[in-house]
Design a protein around this motif. Structure first.
Motif, PDB file in Angstrom:
ATOM      1  N   GLY A   1     -38.857 -35.979  56.573  1.00 50.15           N
ATOM      2  CA  GLY A   1     -39.409 -34.734  57.090  1.00 50.15           C
ATOM      3  C   GLY A   1     -38.377 -33.738  57.568  1.00 50.15           C
ATOM      4  O   GLY A   1     -38.714 -32.581  57.830  1.00 50.15           O
ATOM      5  N   GLN A   2     -37.121 -34.138  57.665  1.00 50.88           N
ATOM      6  CA  GLN A   2     -36.079 -33.224  58.117  1.00 50.88           C
ATOM      7  C   GLN A   2     -35.499 -32.424  56.954  1.00 50.88           C
ATOM      8  O   GLN A   2     -35.695 -32.765  55.788  1.00 50.88           O
ATOM      9  CB  GLN A   2     -34.970 -34.000  58.840  1.00 50.88           C
ATOM     10  N   SER A   3     -34.737 -31.371  57.303  1.00 48.39           N
ATOM     11  CA  SER A   3     -34.164 -30.512  56.273  1.00 48.39           C
ATOM     12  C   SER A   3     -32.742 -30.134  56.640  1.00 48.39           C
ATOM     13  O   SER A   3     -32.323 -30.225  57.798  1.00 48.39           O
ATOM     14  CB  SER A   3     -35.007 -29.242  56.093  1.00 48.39           C
ATOM     15  N   TRP A   4     -32.005 -29.691  55.627  1.00 44.61           N
ATOM     16  CA  TRP A   4     -30.615 -29.228  55.781  1.00 44.61           C
ATOM     17  C   TRP A   4     -30.512 -27.854  55.134  1.00 44.61           C
ATOM     18  O   TRP A   4     -30.917 -27.647  53.982  1.00 44.61           O
ATOM     19  CB  TRP A   4     -29.666 -30.231  55.097  1.00 44.61           C
ATOM     20  N   THR A   5     -29.974 -26.891  55.897  1.00 44.64           N
ATOM     21  CA  THR A   5     -29.835 -25.526  55.404  1.00 44.64           C
ATOM     22  C   THR A   5     -28.365 -25.150  55.319  1.00 44.64           C
ATOM     23  O   THR A   5     -27.589 -25.437  56.246  1.00 44.64           O
ATOM     24  CB  THR A   5     -30.573 -24.538  56.323  1.00 44.64           C
ATOM     25  N   PHE A   6     -27.983 -24.520  54.193  1.00 39.31           N
ATOM     26  CA  PHE A   6     -26.616 -24.015  54.059  1.00 39.31           C
ATOM     27  C   PHE A   6     -26.651 -22.701  53.286  1.00 39.31           C
ATOM     28  O   PHE A   6     -27.641 -22.386  52.606  1.00 39.31           O
ATOM     29  CB  PHE A   6     -25.700 -25.036  53.374  1.00 39.31           C
ATOM     30  N   THR A   7     -25.591 -21.919  53.412  1.00 42.42           N
ATOM     31  CA  THR A   7     -25.522 -20.628  52.726  1.00 42.42           C
ATOM     32  C   THR A   7     -24.309 -20.584  51.818  1.00 42.42           C
ATOM     33  O   THR A   7     -23.290 -21.229  52.065  1.00 42.42           O
ATOM     34  CB  THR A   7     -25.443 -19.455  53.718  1.00 42.42           C
ATOM     35  N   VAL A   8     -24.435 -19.788  50.748  1.00 41.68           N
ATOM     36  CA  VAL A   8     -23.372 -19.580  49.762  1.00 41.68           C
ATOM     37  C   VAL A   8     -23.218 -18.077  49.571  1.00 41.68           C
ATOM     38  O   VAL A   8     -24.169 -17.399  49.175  1.00 41.68           O
ATOM     39  CB  VAL A   8     -23.706 -20.272  48.429  1.00 41.68           C
ATOM     40  N   SER A   9     -22.023 -17.544  49.867  1.00 36.49           N
ATOM     41  CA  SER A   9     -21.806 -16.095  49.799  1.00 36.49           C
ATOM     42  C   SER A   9     -20.912 -15.662  48.651  1.00 36.49           C
ATOM     43  O   SER A   9     -20.962 -14.498  48.248  1.00 36.49           O
ATOM     44  CB  SER A   9     -21.198 -15.592  51.116  1.00 36.49           C
ATOM     45  N   GLY A  10     -20.071 -16.534  48.141  1.00 31.33           N
ATOM     46  CA  GLY A  10     -19.080 -16.125  47.150  1.00 31.33           C
ATOM     47  C   GLY A  10     -19.634 -16.096  45.745  1.00 31.33           C
ATOM     48  O   GLY A  10     -19.218 -16.864  44.871  1.00 31.33           O
ATOM     49  N   LEU A  11     -20.577 -15.199  45.479  1.00 34.65           N
ATOM     50  CA  LEU A  11     -21.276 -15.145  44.184  1.00 34.65           C
ATOM     51  C   LEU A  11     -20.606 -14.150  43.242  1.00 34.65           C
ATOM     52  O   LEU A  11     -20.036 -13.150  43.687  1.00 34.65           O
ATOM     53  CB  LEU A  11     -22.740 -14.752  44.404  1.00 34.65           C
ATOM     54  N   HIS A  12     -20.737 -14.395  41.934  1.00 34.92           N
ATOM     55  CA  HIS A  12     -20.066 -13.508  40.970  1.00 34.92           C
ATOM     56  C   HIS A  12     -20.861 -12.240  40.698  1.00 34.92           C
ATOM     57  O   HIS A  12     -20.328 -11.286  40.146  1.00 34.92           O
ATOM     58  CB  HIS A  12     -19.779 -14.260  39.667  1.00 34.92           C
TER      59      HIS A  12
END
Length: 639
Positions: free
Chosen positions: A79-90
């Motif tokens: 039931g738990q979750s992990w959130t992450f972000t990615v900024s270096g997009l082409h």
């Protein structure tokens, strides 16, 4: 199939980086704790700055394949979750299909588990209703014909014949032609009433066949009277198109009598606008079973398209059996987490493959030939060859740095090296087998999107360039393609390719046909250089392009937004000078498969734009009518 134990959701925000950022959330829906894992997703929006991640560690990328690790020690209870972000997009994400197409988790023991993927959302935006891409339409004449004929002067009947049948005295070839179009109709509309019968029917109307040498090869003339229809033609192609038109007319009148009618009297005189009326299909990014290929060919025949351009190889897979090199269809087609070719474009934890045996090819070519459709095969060289190089590593220069250049799709060192002697031995054997399988006078060799800088770190290539007195990637490409053209000429074949074949000096224009895809002006430039040209610009004829600007519309967007009305209205001749128009041989739709993860996506993006291109290829400009087309095109068959 049970519910996936994990789900990946994502949004795209326009802030947080030069091209915005993704926010990913992985949910553990299983009943076990998740720890010591890695997450992989595939996405056409690629990461180019591995450090621009928060709450995750970027591990590696290969084209559309991305692998991440969670923070050290992270575990997720049920039931738990992990959130992450990615900024270096082409590039920024512009549409819902620009996010993750597939995902899987690699567990501590090395096993892989699929992750369900949700559609990419645009933060702060409410999904709007899909735009109306096709109006109801309005008929000027109540006849169902696709594409619309060059000349029509008929009166509508009050009813319609039950069937059409060959009149007494018809030749066996004429009767076989009726049977061929009848079989085509049954395959496309298996629950509809047949338009033809081989035996006479008192409720039907007789078909009288007349050979008329005054007509062009693909032309036909239909003459309607109350008790018979005369078909005039000079060649089997014209006869088939005449019968196809009759099948369409009768299907419309019978299926939608409140809208369409069948001619009672009068004439239809018809012939195509262009000799090259094509449709391309990329089977490397996604594999289509042979039955799907044959159905697509049936659809082309229904729309009077006469070219099937079969894109058989690319970075993602080599799909054509070559007996001299079985590795091409073992190692060179299998994509998976533990395979030499990593997952791409919607692949997950399970390996995927698929190729066409030589028997499959013979069956498909025979099927197409019976319908007057010419199959043009393509092996994409020298670029777009990652799968080939993985399958046959002896094709590489072992002294070249493995990441010395990257293609526009993000593949490292993906071009066959013109300075490796084995390259030509390999291609000689491939072409020997291809010319036995494909009777077409053309063989398409790609020639597109070779990255500037390719081979320049190869010692073998440097030595060759010094010996030949050439410099730069594209001059070396020209050297390579001239040798390939010589191979084709020796085998009695002509070279077809994408417009970049002309770069770096190109190849001899005589016996070369090039497809202008980057923009319309390219076609005019190629014609000025003496090449025969097929117009297939992405801005109008690429059927993977999005059809509306809304974020939730699926598809690619590099060539802009391509709604059906634009595809229909586009005039491929454009600003061609009068003295160059004879070099423009026709037009072609292109179906690139990066976004086609389902049949529903295929049909949504391909139709009604494919029949729109068919009408552009056939119908005189002055006879095109968007509102009429919109009223008729819902009758179209789909894959």
């Amino acid at each position: 199939m049970g519910t996936a134990p994990y789900r990946l959701e994502s949004t795209w925000q326009p802030d947080g980086g030069p091209n915005g950022r993704f926010t990913f959330t992985l949910f553990n829906l299983s009943d076990r704790q998740l720890s010591s894992f890695k997450l992989v997703y595939t996405s056409l929006t690629r990461v180019i700055d591995p450090k621009a991640c928060e709450n995750a560690t970027f591990l590696r990328r290969n084209a559309n394949f991305h692998e991440f690790a969670p923070p050290s020690g992270l575990s997720l209870d049920a039931g738990q979750s992990w959130t992450f972000t990615v900024s270096g997009l082409h590039r920024p994400a512009r549409h819902c299909t620009d996010g993750a197409k597939s995902a899987y988790i690699t567990l501590a023991d090395g096993s892989h588990v699929d992750v369900a993927v949700s559609e990419l959302l645009l933060e702060g935006r409410v999904n709007e209703p899909p735009p109306v891409l096709l109006p109801k339409g309005e008929l000027d004449l109540p006849f169902a014909l696709q594409p619309w004929p060059a000349e029509i002067d008929v009166t509508a009947g009050e009813g319609f014949p039950v069937v059409l049948y060959p009149a007494d005295g018809s030749s066996v070839d004429d009767i076989r032609a009726v049977s061929t179009v009848l079989a085509l109709f049954h395959r496309l509309f298996d629950s509809s009433h047949a338009p033809f019968n081989l035996a006479p029917s008192p409720q039907g109307r007789a078909l009288r066949f007349v050979t008329d040498t005054g007509l062009a090869k693909e032309a036909y003339r239909l003459e309607f009277t109350t008790n018979a229809i005369t078909i005039r033609y000079s060649d089997s192609a014209g006869r088939q198109y005449a019968l196809t038109s009759l099948a369409q007319l009768l299907q419309g009148a019978r299926g939608t009598p409140e809208t369409f009618r069948f001619p009672e009297t009068g004439t239809i005189a018809d012939q195509p606008r262009y000799s090259w009326r094509g449709c391309h299909l990329d089977v490397s990014r996604q594999f289509y079973p042979s039955d799907d290929i044959k159905r697509l060919i049936d659809i082309l025949a229904w729309f009077k398209l006469n070219i099937f351009h079969w894109h058989l190889t690319d970075d993602e897979a080599w799909r054509l059996e070559i007996k001299a090199y079985p590795e091409l269809t073992t190692t060179g087609v299998l994509r998976g987490p533990d395979e030499p070719l990593l997952p791409q474009l919607g692949n997950g934890a399970q390996p995927v493959g698929g190729f066409y045996s030589q028997d499959d090819v013979r069956d498909i070519v025979s099927h197409a030939t019976s319908l007057g459709v010419e199959v043009i095969p393509e092996i994409d060289i020298p670029g777009h060859s990652s799968a080939t190089l993985v399958a046959l590593p002896d094709l590489t220069d072992g002294q070249e740095a493995p990441d010395s250049y990257h293609s526009v799709q993000g593949y490292p060192n993906n071009a066959l090296n013109p300075a490796v002697p084995f390259t030509y031995e390999f291609l000689e054997k491939v072409l020997d087998e291809m010319v036995e399988l494909f009777p077409s006078s053309y063989l398409h060799i790609g020639g597109d999107e070779v990255a500037n800088g390719s081979w320049l770190a190869s010692p073998l290539a440097k030595k060759l360039m010094e010996q030949e007195g050439i410099s730069g990637t594209f001059a070396l490409q020209s050297y390579f393609l001239k040798r390939i053209k010589d191979m084709l000429t020796a085998r009695g074949r002509k070279l077809a390719g994408w417009n970049e074949v002309s770069h770096g000096g190109g190849v001899a224009a005589e016996g070369t046909l090039l497809m202008a895809w980057e923009n319309p002006q390219v076609g005019i430039d190629l014609a000025r250089q003496g090449y025969e040209v097929v117009m297939t610009p992405g801005q109008a004829y690429y059927l993977d392009m999005v059809q509306a600007e809304a974020f939730q519309e699926p598809g690619a967007s590099w060539a802009g937004t391509v709604p059906p009305a634009h595809t229909y209205a586009y005039e491929a001749e454009g600003d061609f000078p009068e003295d160059l128009k004879d070099r423009m041989k026709g037009v072609q739709a292109c179906i690139w498969s990066e976004h086609y993860l389902s049949r529903a996506y295929f049909n949504r993006l391909v139709f009604p734009r494919l029949p729109a291109i068919a009408e552009a290829a056939w119908t005189p400009k002055a006879k095109k009518n968007w509102q009429r087309f919109a009223a008729i095109v819902p009758l179209s068959p789909k894959l």
